[in-house]
Write a protein that holds these residues in place. Structure first.
Motif, PDB file in Angstrom:
ATOM      1  N   HIS A  51       0.853  -1.197   0.000  1.00 51.84           N
ATOM      2  CA  HIS A  51       0.000   0.000   0.000  1.00 51.84           C
ATOM      3  C   HIS A  51       0.886   1.244   0.000  1.00 51.84           C
ATOM      4  O   HIS A  51       2.105   1.130  -0.004  1.00 51.84           O
ATOM      5  CB  HIS A  51      -0.992  -0.014   1.165  1.00 51.84           C
ATOM      6  CG  HIS A  51      -0.397   0.078   2.538  1.00 51.84           C
ATOM      7  ND1 HIS A  51       0.446  -0.877   3.042  1.00 51.84           N
ATOM      8  CD2 HIS A  51      -0.529   1.022   3.506  1.00 51.84           C
ATOM      9  CE1 HIS A  51       0.796  -0.529   4.281  1.00 51.84           C
ATOM     10  NE2 HIS A  51       0.231   0.617   4.582  1.00 51.84           N
ATOM     11  N   HIS A  53       1.283   3.937   2.139  1.00 54.34           N
ATOM     12  CA  HIS A  53       1.734   4.717   3.304  1.00 54.34           C
ATOM     13  C   HIS A  53       3.248   4.921   3.286  1.00 54.34           C
ATOM     14  O   HIS A  53       4.006   4.033   2.901  1.00 54.34           O
ATOM     15  CB  HIS A  53       1.305   4.034   4.607  1.00 54.34           C
ATOM     16  CG  HIS A  53      -0.098   4.365   5.000  1.00 54.34           C
ATOM     17  ND1 HIS A  53      -0.877   3.542   5.771  1.00 54.34           N
ATOM     18  CD2 HIS A  53      -0.862   5.465   4.724  1.00 54.34           C
ATOM     19  CE1 HIS A  53      -2.070   4.112   5.962  1.00 54.34           C
ATOM     20  NE2 HIS A  53      -2.084   5.269   5.321  1.00 54.34           N
ATOM     21  N   HIS A  56       6.010   2.479   4.221  1.00 59.38           N
ATOM     22  CA  HIS A  56       6.187   1.286   3.388  1.00 59.38           C
ATOM     23  C   HIS A  56       6.828   1.600   2.033  1.00 59.38           C
ATOM     24  O   HIS A  56       7.280   0.691   1.350  1.00 59.38           O
ATOM     25  CB  HIS A  56       4.838   0.588   3.167  1.00 59.38           C
ATOM     26  CG  HIS A  56       4.269   0.025   4.433  1.00 59.38           C
ATOM     27  ND1 HIS A  56       4.252  -1.313   4.713  1.00 59.38           N
ATOM     28  CD2 HIS A  56       3.745   0.654   5.516  1.00 59.38           C
ATOM     29  CE1 HIS A  56       3.727  -1.495   5.922  1.00 59.38           C
ATOM     30  NE2 HIS A  56       3.404  -0.325   6.424  1.00 59.38           N
ATOM     31  N   HIS A 120      -7.800  -0.181   5.282  1.00 61.88           N
ATOM     32  CA  HIS A 120      -6.688   0.567   5.886  1.00 61.88           C
ATOM     33  C   HIS A 120      -6.311   1.740   4.976  1.00 61.88           C
ATOM     34  O   HIS A 120      -6.120   2.868   5.433  1.00 61.88           O
ATOM     35  CB  HIS A 120      -5.515  -0.378   6.101  1.00 61.88           C
ATOM     36  CG  HIS A 120      -4.265   0.264   6.605  1.00 61.88           C
ATOM     37  ND1 HIS A 120      -4.159   0.787   7.866  1.00 61.88           N
ATOM     38  CD2 HIS A 120      -3.065   0.485   5.996  1.00 61.88           C
ATOM     39  CE1 HIS A 120      -2.928   1.298   8.021  1.00 61.88           C
ATOM     40  NE2 HIS A 120      -2.259   1.132   6.902  1.00 61.88           N
ATOM     41  N   ASP A 137      -0.284  -3.748   5.982  1.00 60.28           N
ATOM     42  CA  ASP A 137      -0.968  -3.275   7.190  1.00 60.28           C
ATOM     43  C   ASP A 137      -2.423  -3.720   7.227  1.00 60.28           C
ATOM     44  O   ASP A 137      -3.236  -3.132   7.932  1.00 60.28           O
ATOM     45  CB  ASP A 137      -0.908  -1.740   7.278  1.00 60.28           C
ATOM     46  CG  ASP A 137       0.466  -1.255   7.678  1.00 60.28           C
ATOM     47  OD1 ASP A 137       1.354  -2.099   7.921  1.00 60.28           O
ATOM     48  OD2 ASP A 137       0.661  -0.026   7.750  1.00 60.28           O
TER      49      ASP A 137
HETATM   50 ZN   LIG Z   1      -0.213   1.619   6.493  1.00 60.23          ZN
END
Ligand SMILES: [Zn+2]
Length: 196
Positions: A51, A53, A56, A120, A137
């Motif tokens: 993902h 974020h 990451h 998320h 996550d």
């Molecule tokens: Zn995340």
């Protein structure tokens, strides 16, 4: 297939390197992963992100520039790299390949498949390879990802939890914390799904 990992940054985000016969696949390289990846990889093949974020994807660009490899990211999270809505990246960047639910990428003779589990984040996905699931996550050992961030969605998280309960057993390598298995998490995931 050998899997090595190290956690990086203030949130202890796990970066995984999947070692294959022909080279390595890098998953979720956070802040500081670049130096480690340079040390442990001989022939990196691609960067896969669960993902968007920042913790990451933080070192994606540095690794891409060093090794001239492509960044794959779920299409609904690409805006987090392109626009940096939280203002937490070193630099905005353009991922190379936007992936969709069930997209399969063959790297070093192994099929890596993205499965979309929104909640998320809009594009939040897990990546499976053989008997292994990199869960980002979405799910952790005895817990799940937060669904109260900007761009998160609790209703979608609930749907995603029921969806993953239909999956066969996998060894799970999460974005934070220790590995686990899907079978050992089914009762905890059911409770989470009911609670949302
Ligand atoms: Zn995340």
């Amino acid at each position: 297939m050998q899997i090595i990992s190290r956690s990086f940054g203030i949130y202890g985000t796990n970066c995984y390197v999947v070692v294959l016969d022909d080279g390595e696949v890098i998953i979720d390289p956070g802040d500081g992963a670049y130096e480690w990846v340079k040390r442990v990889c001989k022939n990196p093949l691609a960067i896969l992100c669960t993902h968007g974020h920042f913790d990451h994807v933080y070192d994606c660009l540095a690794i891409k520039d060093e090794f001239k490899i492509k960044i794959y990211i779920p299409k609904d999270d690409a805006f987090m790299c392109q626009n940096d809505p939280f203002g937490l990246l070193k630099a905005k960047f353009e991922p190379d390949i936007m992936v969709d639910d069930k997209d399969e990428i063959e790297l070093g003779g192994v099929k890596f498949c993205f499965h979309h589990f929104a909640g998320h984040t809009p594009g939040c996905s897990v990546i499976t390879a053989g008997e292994v699931m990199f869960s980002g996550d979405f799910i952790f050992k005895d817990s799940i990802g937060r669904y109260d961030f900007p761009f998160s969605d609790g209703k979608l998280m609930k749907k995603s939890l029921y969806k993953v309960l239909e999956f066969k057993n996998y060894k799970i390598y999460p974005g934070h914390g220790e590995p686990t298995t899907l079978d050992s998490q089914r009762s905890s995931l059911t409770r989470w799904a009911q609670a949302i």
